[in-house]
Design an enzyme around this catalytic site. Structure first.
Site, PDB file in Angstrom:
ATOM      1  N   HIS A  71       0.636  -1.166   0.158  1.00 50.61           N
ATOM      2  CA  HIS A  71      -0.217  -0.047  -0.167  1.00 50.61           C
ATOM      3  C   HIS A  71       0.795   1.064  -0.002  1.00 50.61           C
ATOM      4  O   HIS A  71       1.856   1.269   0.667  1.00 50.61           O
ATOM      5  CB  HIS A  71      -0.954  -0.050   1.372  1.00 50.61           C
ATOM      6  N   ASP A  98       3.072  -3.886   8.301  1.00 52.01           N
ATOM      7  CA  ASP A  98       1.631  -3.278   7.985  1.00 52.01           C
ATOM      8  C   ASP A  98       0.580  -4.179   8.187  1.00 52.01           C
ATOM      9  O   ASP A  98       0.407  -5.324   7.323  1.00 52.01           O
ATOM     10  CB  ASP A  98       1.866  -2.596   6.591  1.00 52.01           C
ATOM     11  N   GLN A 133      -4.613  -5.025   7.073  1.00 51.26           N
ATOM     12  CA  GLN A 133      -5.625  -5.890   6.479  1.00 51.26           C
ATOM     13  C   GLN A 133      -5.589  -7.155   7.307  1.00 51.26           C
ATOM     14  O   GLN A 133      -6.359  -8.336   7.240  1.00 51.26           O
ATOM     15  CB  GLN A 133      -5.398  -6.173   5.100  1.00 51.26           C
ATOM     16  N   LYS A 185     -10.825  -0.480  10.519  1.00 48.55           N
ATOM     17  CA  LYS A 185     -10.974  -1.767   9.846  1.00 48.55           C
ATOM     18  C   LYS A 185     -11.399  -2.541  10.516  1.00 48.55           C
ATOM     19  O   LYS A 185     -11.606  -4.013   9.867  1.00 48.55           O
ATOM     20  CB  LYS A 185      -9.813  -1.827   8.864  1.00 48.55           C
ATOM     21  N   CYS A 209      -4.635   2.164  -3.829  1.00 55.41           N
ATOM     22  CA  CYS A 209      -3.466   3.039  -3.292  1.00 55.41           C
ATOM     23  C   CYS A 209      -2.336   1.929  -3.391  1.00 55.41           C
ATOM     24  O   CYS A 209      -1.380   1.650  -2.747  1.00 55.41           O
ATOM     25  CB  CYS A 209      -3.652   3.165  -1.910  1.00 55.41           C
TER      26      CYS A 209
END
Length: 404
Positions: free
Chosen positions: A121, A198, A201, A224, A362
């Protein structure tokens, strides 16, 4: 887990869009919020709203207890060793920028290497790109297999003794792959580098244990995972956070201020300048309670089954191209419909009450790797059902007929 019953706990999902019951398939962008989280926010603003840490009155004490209690809950949720390893931020982007601007700027020198992947991302690519440019460092990319999985043989060649930072997503927001971050962390540490993950997700969809992964930094967002927007987390190993300088200055993060020099508070507060995101932390704590009441393993199982069903249904539609590996461990399906722009697909689906995402997500370098200017993405969560997938498949068939 009964997704139909769970859906009733999300007020926004009870509406109709363009005359059709809403099917929300955009949770990778932001999830919806259950009553438990909405009630927690309402209660805080109606009963406990005050600034934290400095007030000695009752409301200030209750607000501080709620805010710091949220920190304890987050630390336990992701398996951190200490509460002071949890820094509250605005989200994943802010967390990753903090790592790059503080830790990265302090350790990277000319000729050093920063290693990432083409699937990142922008929030886990641009900070490292800009750091490399400023410091005259070398930005390197680990190759991907044709299905989007990381090529670990190439990783072993790309990560060297000159590498100072390795950064990758735990789960790709486009390909849906679950990356081998534990193995990458071992490889990074072998060469003396730190591992940045990261987790935007991954954290909402599976059980995360940062100590088991042995990552040095881990970043994620609340919005999220059923929490409000504007609250995020940076986890960092204590000795690394202690070595870093704050990048925002002001109230809350100081120990002593003189006319010409100042000193900072201890962890975690030296990185939380200004009035913190108090209600966001309260909402995040409520979201963690909600998710744990269902069980992260159960959520993961549900999404894996639903993703397999979605991959099967969409692969039956002629003209649909699916991206990423066929076997999915998370509920994220990226696709294109032949000769129809993804934005047109999303617009037609919206007319049927189905919300998906369309664009480059993104991830422009990854789009170029896929040889696609944009893609459509249906992202699933605990409130989605097989009926939602059937609605999506039927609407894609209608879209295909509409565009001839």
């Amino acid at each position: 887990m009964n997704a139909l019953e769970l859906k009733k706990q999300f007020p926004i999902l009870q509406q109709e869009i363009n005359g059709h019951p809403l099917v929300y398939l955009d949770s990778a962008a932001t999830s919806q919020k259950p009553v438990a989280v909405l009630d927690a926010l309402k209660h805080f603003y109606e009963w406990d709203n005050a600034n934290v840490h400095r007030g000695v009155h009752t409301l200030g004490s209750r607000a501080t207890d709620a805010y710091e209690g949220a920190r304890d809950k987050v630390a336990r949720f992701i398996g951190a060793a200490r509460r002071e390893e949890i820094i509250f931020t605005r989200g994943t982007t802010a967390s990753l920028n903090l790592i790059a601007s503080s830790y990265g700027f302090g350790v990277i020198e000319e000729g050093d290497e920063i290693v990432i992947t083409p699937m990142e991302h922008h929030s886990n690519l641009i900070p490292w790109q800009q750091l490399a440019l400023k410091k005259k460092a070398v930005l390197k990319y680990i190759s991907l297999h044709p299905d989007g999985n990381i090529d670990m043989e190439d990783a072993e060649k790309t990560i060297t003794d000159k590498t100072k930072i390795v950064a990758t997503s735990y789960v790709s927001n486009v390909l849906g792959v679950v990356n081998p971050v534990k193995q990458l962390a071992e490889l990074a540490h072998w060469h003396g580098a730190v591992m940045v993950v990261d987790g935007a997700q991954s954290t909402p969809h599976m059980k995360v244990d940062v100590r088991d992964l042995d990552c040095d930094f881990y970043a994620f967002s609340g919005h999220k995972m059923c929490a409000p927007t504007g609250i995020g987390v940076l986890y960092g190993k204590k000795h690394l956070l202690e070595s870093m300088e704050p990048i925002e200055y002001g109230g809350e993060m100081i120990d002593d201020v003189g006319l010409y020099e100042s000193s900072w508070k201890e962890l975690p507060w030296k990185f939380e300048g200004g009035t913190p995101i108090i209600a966001g932390a309260v909402g995040l704590a409520a979201a963690i309670d909600f998710l744990e009441s269902i069980g992260m393993d159960e959520i993961h199982r549900h999404e894996t089954q639903l993703a397999a069903y979605a991959m099967s249904r969409l692969s039956e539609i002629e003209g649909v191209t699916l991206y990423g590996p066929r076997e999915r461990k998370v509920g994220l399906i990226t696709f294109n419909l032949q000769d129809v722009h993804p934005h047109d697909v999303a617009t037609v689906l919206d007319a049927s009450g189905i919300a998906i995402r369309a664009g480059h997500h993104c991830c422009q370098p990854l789009m170029r790797w896929l040889k696609a200017s944009a893609t459509a993405r249906a992202s699933l969560y605990l409130y989605n059902t097989e009926q939602d997938i059937d609605r999506l498949a039927d609407a894609l068939i209608q879209t295909k007929e509409y565009f001839g």
